[in-house]
Write an enzyme that holds these catalytic residues in place. Structure first.
Site, PDB file in Angstrom:
ATOM      1  N   LYS A 202      -5.213  -0.781  12.881  1.00 40.18           N
ATOM      2  CA  LYS A 202      -3.796  -0.685  13.231  1.00 40.18           C
ATOM      3  C   LYS A 202      -3.623  -1.133  14.676  1.00 40.18           C
ATOM      4  O   LYS A 202      -4.269  -0.611  15.583  1.00 40.18           O
ATOM      5  CB  LYS A 202      -3.308   0.751  13.060  1.00 40.18           C
ATOM      6  CG  LYS A 202      -1.872   0.951  13.519  1.00 40.18           C
ATOM      7  CD  LYS A 202      -1.350   2.310  13.150  1.00 40.18           C
ATOM      8  CE  LYS A 202       0.049   2.525  13.697  1.00 40.18           C
ATOM      9  NZ  LYS A 202       0.580   3.844  13.344  1.00 40.18           N
ATOM     10  N   LYS A 256      -2.564  -3.256   9.584  1.00 47.08           N
ATOM     11  CA  LYS A 256      -1.169  -3.066   9.953  1.00 47.08           C
ATOM     12  C   LYS A 256      -0.919  -3.574  11.364  1.00 47.08           C
ATOM     13  O   LYS A 256      -1.728  -3.259  12.239  1.00 47.08           O
ATOM     14  CB  LYS A 256      -0.861  -1.566   9.875  1.00 47.08           C
ATOM     15  CG  LYS A 256       0.521  -1.162  10.291  1.00 47.08           C
ATOM     16  CD  LYS A 256       0.637   0.334  10.229  1.00 47.08           C
ATOM     17  CE  LYS A 256       1.980   0.706  10.810  1.00 47.08           C
ATOM     18  NZ  LYS A 256       2.057   2.089  11.127  1.00 47.08           N
TER      19      LYS A 256
HETATM   20  C1  PBG Z   1       3.113   6.319  13.349  1.00 44.99           C
HETATM   21  C2  PBG Z   1       3.414   5.207  12.415  1.00 44.99           C
HETATM   22  C3  PBG Z   1       4.052   4.027  12.796  1.00 44.99           C
HETATM   23  C4  PBG Z   1       4.248   3.298  11.627  1.00 44.99           C
HETATM   24  C5  PBG Z   1       3.694   4.022  10.569  1.00 44.99           C
HETATM   25  N1  PBG Z   1       3.160   5.206  11.071  1.00 44.99           N
HETATM   26  C6  PBG Z   1       4.580   3.602  14.109  1.00 44.99           C
HETATM   27  C7  PBG Z   1       3.716   3.653  15.311  1.00 44.99           C
HETATM   28  O1  PBG Z   1       2.492   3.658  15.232  1.00 44.99           O
HETATM   29  O2  PBG Z   1       4.298   3.717  16.379  1.00 44.99           O
HETATM   30  C8  PBG Z   1       4.951   1.986  11.594  1.00 44.99           C
HETATM   31  C9  PBG Z   1       5.498   1.529  10.290  1.00 44.99           C
HETATM   32  C10 PBG Z   1       6.545   0.490  10.399  1.00 44.99           C
HETATM   33  O3  PBG Z   1       6.827  -0.070  11.481  1.00 44.99           O
HETATM   34  O4  PBG Z   1       7.140   0.188   9.345  1.00 44.99           O
HETATM   35  N2  PBG Z   1       2.025   7.064  13.208  1.00 44.99           N
END
Ligand code: PBG
Length: 332
Positions: A202, A256
């Site tokens: 991520k 992601k």
């Molecule tokens: C937070 C989380 C995020 C997303 C999923 N879980 C945002 C971040 O890490 O700030 C993003 C998903 C999206 O943008 O659709 N734990």
């Protein structure tokens, strides 16, 4: 693979593209409703579908409306739904207890969904940001996002979600050691069949903006997430993280964001052959919707093309806000 081909004109690649029938026969990848996980935002209240301005077509749902929408999704054949809570502001603080409360919004939603639609798989998010006063995924001590204390909290969150009946847990926090800790705790608590989909690779991305609006974490976020989420410049590191999470007991792994990181999806699938998922995140969805609303692109075609790209890259399935729209389109 070493493709063998005669020289032109013996080989004319356009022969196989001449008609819809030939294109169908030679198509290498398919997009099916089985490849979808639908992320949904939930909130307190009754009879509420509250539109999110930065995510056209997506709303925060009160639990009664969640059940209606989830039933539609299940009827369309979508196999799984993933829950993200908008936590009431007065329940957000620096100690984040609400995250592992058995009766928090997410855990109530899991119970309601499993009671009404037992066949629909319910996935959750494990991270502290929807509960944290400062918008971070972990506890903040003297400006540092602390790892090991956060992992203890994530384990409590995981157990509460498993107790509520979640099928797939999704740690999205990027702390070190959390997959192993959660797996051990699940085994010890008798939750041997609860799956973990690790947000393994991520990235610290600009494409999460609309999501942070949706869960109310954006305006609260102090600083950035670069000390725990990955540097977009890195690729080998993603392979090491996926290897680590699989070795700690992840059943599935995720990359992601999605489209800007298709090279990572491809490498991960090639390297491990594990169930590999991509999250087409909020900013990716918002870009397509915004351009479509302006008449700059054909939104439906862009949706199909972007989702097929994940399949071509090697993803088994995609978390996407387009899930119901795609499922409806595939139904015809
Ligand atoms: C937070 C989380 C995020 C997303 C999923 N879980 C945002 C971040 O890490 O700030 C993003 C998903 C999206 O943008 O659709 N734990």
């Amino acid at each position: 693979m070493q493709p063998i081909q005669a020289a032109f004109p013996a080989t004319r690649h356009r022969r196989n593209r001449r008609s819809a029938a030939l294109r169908a026969l030679t198509r290498e990848n398919e997009l099916s409703v089985n490849n979808l996980i639908w992320p949904v935002f939930i909130r307190e209240g009754q009879g509420i579908e509250e539109p999110i301005a930065s995510l056209p077509g997506v709303s925060r749902l009160s639990l009664d409306r969640l059940l209606v929408r989830a039933e539609e999704a299940a009827a369309l054949g979508i196999p799984a739904i993933c829950l993200f809570p908008y936590t009431d502001p007065d329940l957000r603080n620096e100690t984040c207890e609400e995250a592992w409360s058995p009766d928090n919004l997410t855990n109530r939603a899991i119970r309601a969904l499993k009671a009404a639609l037992p066949e629909l798989a319910v996935m959750t998010d494990i991270a502290l940001d929807p509960y944290n006063a400062n918008g971070h995924d972990g506890f903040v001590r003297d400006g540092i996002i602390v790892n090991d204390e956060t992992v203890e909290a994530l384990v409590k969150m995981a157990l509460a979600q498993a107790d509520a009946g979640a099928d797939i847990l999704g740690p999205s926090d990027m702390m070190d050691g959390r997959i192993g800790a959660i797996r051990q705790a699940l085994e010890a608590a008798g939750h041997k069949d609860v799956a973990i989909m690790s947000y393994a690779a991520k990235y610290a991305s600009a494409f999460y903006g609309p999501f942070r609006d949706a869960v109310g974490a954006g305006s609260r976020l102090v600083g950035d997430k670069k000390t725990y989420q990955m540097d977009p410049a890195n690729s080998d590191e993603a392979i090491r993280l996926v290897a680590r999470d699989l070795a700690e007991g992840a059943d599935m792994v995720m990359v992601k964001p999605g489209l800007p990181y298709l090279d990572i999806c491809h490498r991960v699938k090639e390297a491990f052959g594990a169930p590999t998922f991509a999250y087409q995140v909020s900013g990716e969805y918002a870009m397509i919707q915004a351009a479509a609303q302006n008449g700059w692109i054909d939104g439906e075609k862009a949706m199909l093309e972007s989702l097929m790209a994940f399949r071509r890259a090697g993803c088994d399935a995609i978390l996407t806000y387009f899930a119901p729209a795609l499922a409806r389109l595939l139904r015809g």
